[in-house]
Scaffold this motif. Structure first.
Motif, PDB file in Angstrom:
ATOM      1  N   MET A  79       0.834  -1.180   0.000  1.00  0.00           N
ATOM      2  CA  MET A  79       0.000   0.000   0.000  1.00  0.00           C
ATOM      3  C   MET A  79       0.876   1.239   0.000  1.00  0.00           C
ATOM      4  SD  MET A  79      -3.367  -0.859   1.902  1.00  0.00           S
ATOM      5  CE  MET A  79      -4.052  -2.498   1.850  1.00  0.00           C
ATOM      6  N   SER A  80       0.529   2.127  -0.860  1.00  0.00           N
ATOM      7  CA  SER A  80       1.303   3.338  -1.056  1.00  0.00           C
ATOM      8  C   SER A  80       0.859   4.422  -0.080  1.00  0.00           C
ATOM      9  CB  SER A  80       1.096   3.808  -2.498  1.00  0.00           C
ATOM     10  OG  SER A  80       1.749   5.025  -2.701  1.00  0.00           O
ATOM     11  N   SER A  81       1.755   5.379   0.137  1.00  0.00           N
ATOM     12  CA  SER A  81       1.392   6.496   1.016  1.00  0.00           C
ATOM     13  C   SER A  81       1.093   7.752   0.209  1.00  0.00           C
ATOM     14  CB  SER A  81       2.526   6.763   2.006  1.00  0.00           C
ATOM     15  OG  SER A  81       3.686   7.148   1.292  1.00  0.00           O
ATOM     16  N   ASP A  82       1.075   7.634  -1.129  1.00  0.00           N
ATOM     17  CA  ASP A  82       0.772   8.782  -1.976  1.00  0.00           C
ATOM     18  C   ASP A  82      -0.668   9.230  -1.770  1.00  0.00           C
ATOM     19  OD1 ASP A  82       3.307   8.627  -3.076  1.00  0.00           O
ATOM     20  OD2 ASP A  82       2.653   7.414  -4.770  1.00  0.00           O
ATOM     21  N   ARG A  83      -0.850  10.538  -1.752  1.00  0.00           N
ATOM     22  CA  ARG A  83      -2.195  11.103  -1.633  1.00  0.00           C
ATOM     23  C   ARG A  83      -2.921  10.939  -2.968  1.00  0.00           C
ATOM     24  NH1 ARG A  83      -2.912  14.929   2.603  1.00  0.00           N
ATOM     25  NH2 ARG A  83      -5.025  14.503   2.006  1.00  0.00           N
ATOM     26  N   ILE A  84      -4.231  10.756  -2.909  1.00  0.00           N
ATOM     27  CA  ILE A  84      -5.035  10.559  -4.107  1.00  0.00           C
ATOM     28  C   ILE A  84      -6.044  11.696  -4.213  1.00  0.00           C
ATOM     29  CG2 ILE A  84      -6.667   9.040  -5.286  1.00  0.00           C
ATOM     30  CD1 ILE A  84      -5.455   6.700  -3.752  1.00  0.00           C
ATOM     31  N   PRO A  85      -5.925  12.519  -5.277  1.00  0.00           N
ATOM     32  CA  PRO A  85      -6.910  13.595  -5.439  1.00  0.00           C
ATOM     33  C   PRO A  85      -8.258  13.024  -5.866  1.00  0.00           C
ATOM     34  CG  PRO A  85      -5.428  13.545  -7.313  1.00  0.00           C
ATOM     35  CD  PRO A  85      -4.927  12.519  -6.338  1.00  0.00           C
ATOM     36  N   MET A  86      -9.316  13.549  -5.289  1.00  0.00           N
ATOM     37  CA  MET A  86     -10.676  13.127  -5.628  1.00  0.00           C
ATOM     38  C   MET A  86     -11.603  14.316  -5.509  1.00  0.00           C
ATOM     39  SD  MET A  86     -11.434   9.545  -3.705  1.00  0.00           S
ATOM     40  CE  MET A  86     -10.251   8.224  -3.695  1.00  0.00           C
ATOM     41  N   SER A  87     -12.657  14.263  -6.296  1.00  0.00           N
ATOM     42  CA  SER A  87     -13.724  15.246  -6.098  1.00  0.00           C
ATOM     43  C   SER A  87     -14.589  14.726  -4.956  1.00  0.00           C
ATOM     44  CB  SER A  87     -14.563  15.390  -7.364  1.00  0.00           C
ATOM     45  OG  SER A  87     -15.306  14.212  -7.589  1.00  0.00           O
ATOM     46  N   LYS A  88     -15.414  15.591  -4.424  1.00  0.00           N
ATOM     47  CA  LYS A  88     -16.327  15.177  -3.350  1.00  0.00           C
ATOM     48  C   LYS A  88     -17.250  14.070  -3.849  1.00  0.00           C
ATOM     49  CE  LYS A  88     -19.453  16.970   0.094  1.00  0.00           C
ATOM     50  NZ  LYS A  88     -20.754  17.590   0.148  1.00  0.00           N
ATOM     51  N   GLU A  89     -17.724  14.201  -5.100  1.00  0.00           N
ATOM     52  CA  GLU A  89     -18.633  13.208  -5.673  1.00  0.00           C
ATOM     53  C   GLU A  89     -17.948  11.856  -5.811  1.00  0.00           C
ATOM     54  OE1 GLU A  89     -17.925  16.214  -7.195  1.00  0.00           O
ATOM     55  OE2 GLU A  89     -19.747  17.254  -6.546  1.00  0.00           O
ATOM     56  N   GLY A  90     -16.701  11.859  -6.291  1.00  0.00           N
ATOM     57  CA  GLY A  90     -15.955  10.609  -6.448  1.00  0.00           C
ATOM     58  C   GLY A  90     -15.720   9.922  -5.113  1.00  0.00           C
ATOM     59  N   TYR A  91     -15.381  10.716  -4.092  1.00  0.00           N
ATOM     60  CA  TYR A  91     -15.171  10.170  -2.751  1.00  0.00           C
ATOM     61  C   TYR A  91     -16.458   9.526  -2.236  1.00  0.00           C
ATOM     62  CZ  TYR A  91     -13.847   9.821   2.144  1.00  0.00           C
ATOM     63  OH  TYR A  91     -13.573   9.334   3.402  1.00  0.00           O
ATOM     64  N   GLU A  92     -17.564  10.236  -2.401  1.00  0.00           N
ATOM     65  CA  GLU A  92     -18.850   9.709  -1.913  1.00  0.00           C
ATOM     66  C   GLU A  92     -19.258   8.443  -2.653  1.00  0.00           C
ATOM     67  OE1 GLU A  92     -21.391  13.137  -2.253  1.00  0.00           O
ATOM     68  OE2 GLU A  92     -20.622  13.999  -0.378  1.00  0.00           O
ATOM     69  N   LYS A  93     -18.972   8.362  -3.947  1.00  0.00           N
ATOM     70  CA  LYS A  93     -19.294   7.165  -4.720  1.00  0.00           C
ATOM     71  C   LYS A  93     -18.488   5.964  -4.222  1.00  0.00           C
ATOM     72  CE  LYS A  93     -19.334   5.477  -9.490  1.00  0.00           C
ATOM     73  NZ  LYS A  93     -18.992   5.809 -10.884  1.00  0.00           N
ATOM     74  N   LEU A  94     -17.189   6.168  -3.994  1.00  0.00           N
ATOM     75  CA  LEU A  94     -16.359   5.072  -3.480  1.00  0.00           C
ATOM     76  C   LEU A  94     -16.779   4.678  -2.073  1.00  0.00           C
ATOM     77  CD1 LEU A  94     -12.748   5.953  -4.706  1.00  0.00           C
ATOM     78  CD2 LEU A  94     -14.342   4.269  -5.628  1.00  0.00           C
ATOM     79  N   PHE A  95     -17.120   5.665  -1.246  1.00  0.00           N
ATOM     80  CA  PHE A  95     -17.560   5.374   0.117  1.00  0.00           C
ATOM     81  C   PHE A  95     -18.842   4.544   0.103  1.00  0.00           C
ATOM     82  CE2 PHE A  95     -19.424   6.105   4.270  1.00  0.00           C
ATOM     83  CZ  PHE A  95     -18.316   5.945   5.100  1.00  0.00           C
ATOM     84  N   ALA A  96     -19.762   4.873  -0.814  1.00  0.00           N
ATOM     85  CA  ALA A  96     -21.012   4.106  -0.927  1.00  0.00           C
ATOM     86  C   ALA A  96     -20.728   2.677  -1.383  1.00  0.00           C
ATOM     87  CB  ALA A  96     -21.973   4.800  -1.894  1.00  0.00           C
ATOM     88  N   GLN A  97     -19.791   2.513  -2.313  1.00  0.00           N
ATOM     89  CA  GLN A  97     -19.411   1.164  -2.753  1.00  0.00           C
ATOM     90  C   GLN A  97     -18.849   0.364  -1.581  1.00  0.00           C
ATOM     91  OE1 GLN A  97     -16.532   1.742  -5.879  1.00  0.00           O
ATOM     92  NE2 GLN A  97     -18.085   1.759  -7.492  1.00  0.00           N
ATOM     93  N   LEU A  98     -17.977   0.995  -0.802  1.00  0.00           N
ATOM     94  CA  LEU A  98     -17.371   0.328   0.351  1.00  0.00           C
ATOM     95  C   LEU A  98     -18.442  -0.082   1.354  1.00  0.00           C
ATOM     96  CD1 LEU A  98     -14.871  -0.542   1.981  1.00  0.00           C
ATOM     97  CD2 LEU A  98     -14.792   1.788   2.897  1.00  0.00           C
ATOM     98  N   ASP A  99     -19.370   0.813   1.633  1.00  0.00           N
ATOM     99  CA  ASP A  99     -20.444   0.526   2.575  1.00  0.00           C
ATOM    100  C   ASP A  99     -21.278  -0.670   2.111  1.00  0.00           C
ATOM    101  OD1 ASP A  99     -21.970   1.306   4.981  1.00  0.00           O
ATOM    102  OD2 ASP A  99     -23.568   1.706   3.510  1.00  0.00           O
ATOM    103  N   LYS A 100     -21.605  -0.708   0.827  1.00  0.00           N
ATOM    104  CA  LYS A 100     -22.380  -1.818   0.271  1.00  0.00           C
ATOM    105  C   LYS A 100     -21.605  -3.127   0.388  1.00  0.00           C
ATOM    106  CE  LYS A 100     -24.645  -3.446  -3.963  1.00  0.00           C
ATOM    107  NZ  LYS A 100     -23.974  -4.733  -4.055  1.00  0.00           N
ATOM    108  N   MET A 101     -20.323  -3.089   0.065  1.00  0.00           N
ATOM    109  CA  MET A 101     -19.504  -4.306   0.150  1.00  0.00           C
ATOM    110  C   MET A 101     -19.453  -4.838   1.574  1.00  0.00           C
ATOM    111  SD  MET A 101     -16.172  -3.665  -2.182  1.00  0.00           S
ATOM    112  CE  MET A 101     -16.283  -2.924  -3.785  1.00  0.00           C
ATOM    113  N   LYS A 102     -19.235  -3.934   2.532  1.00  0.00           N
ATOM    114  CA  LYS A 102     -19.081  -4.358   3.920  1.00  0.00           C
ATOM    115  C   LYS A 102     -20.400  -4.814   4.540  1.00  0.00           C
ATOM    116  CE  LYS A 102     -16.289  -1.842   6.547  1.00  0.00           C
ATOM    117  NZ  LYS A 102     -15.670  -0.631   7.133  1.00  0.00           N
TER     118      LYS A 102
END
Length: 159
Positions: free
Chosen positions: A1-24
């Motif tokens: 796992m890398s320590s590089d920061r990943i730029p995201m828009s608020k919408e992109g972050y929320e989409k990934l967070f929703a995917q994670l929530d569904k998976m878990k």
């Protein structure tokens, strides 16, 4: 796992967070039920349903870990504060394929927003990395599997 920061828009972050929530909360529970059901079929050493469910659980856990890593390294970018005279995260870039003579638009996005059918490409993709920091008129060479893609930046905009 890398320590590089990943730029995201608020919408992109929320989409990934929703995917994670569904998976878990949904997918992992469904697989746990499949494992419990498969255990009921008897001898686990010859139980294909059990093996398949355990393998699916492992693959899902790997995807969960990957998403958690991306989200932990994410930083939200306010596109309105970004420069408009060079290619950066969120830029819409019109390029000319020097060899083919075709023009194409790309929008550089973060994880969760990529859509290759609409030419929303990851900032970290080979083309994205080749374009970042360049200005109108600059030419870049991007290594691709079938050789080198020569692109000239024609226009930079912000979506």
């Amino acid at each position: 796992m890398s320590s590089d920061r990943i730029p995201m828009s608020k919408e992109g972050y929320e989409k990934l967070f929703a995917q994670l929530d569904k998976m878990k909360n949904e997918d992992m529970s469904r697989i746990a039920e499949q494992i419990a059901e498969a255990r009921g079929f008897g001898d686990l050493s010859e139980n294909a349903e059990f093996d398949a469910a355990v393998e699916a659980q492992g693959m899902l856990q790997a995807r969960i870990n990957d998403l958690q890593d991306k989200l932990s390294r994410a930083y939200i970018v306010d596109r309105s504060t970004l420069p408009k005279d060079r290619v950066v995260f969120g830029s819409r870039v019109r390029v000319l394929d020097v060899d083919m003579g075709d023009e194409e638009d790309f929008t550089l996005v973060g994880p969760g927003e990529e859509d290759y059918d609409k030419n929303f490409i990851l900032l970290t993709s080979p083309i994205g990395q080749g374009l970042v920091g360049k200005k109108v008129g600059d030419e870049v060479e991007v290594p691709i599997p079938r050789g080198t893609l020569k692109l000239k930046i024609v226009e930079i905009g912000v979506d």
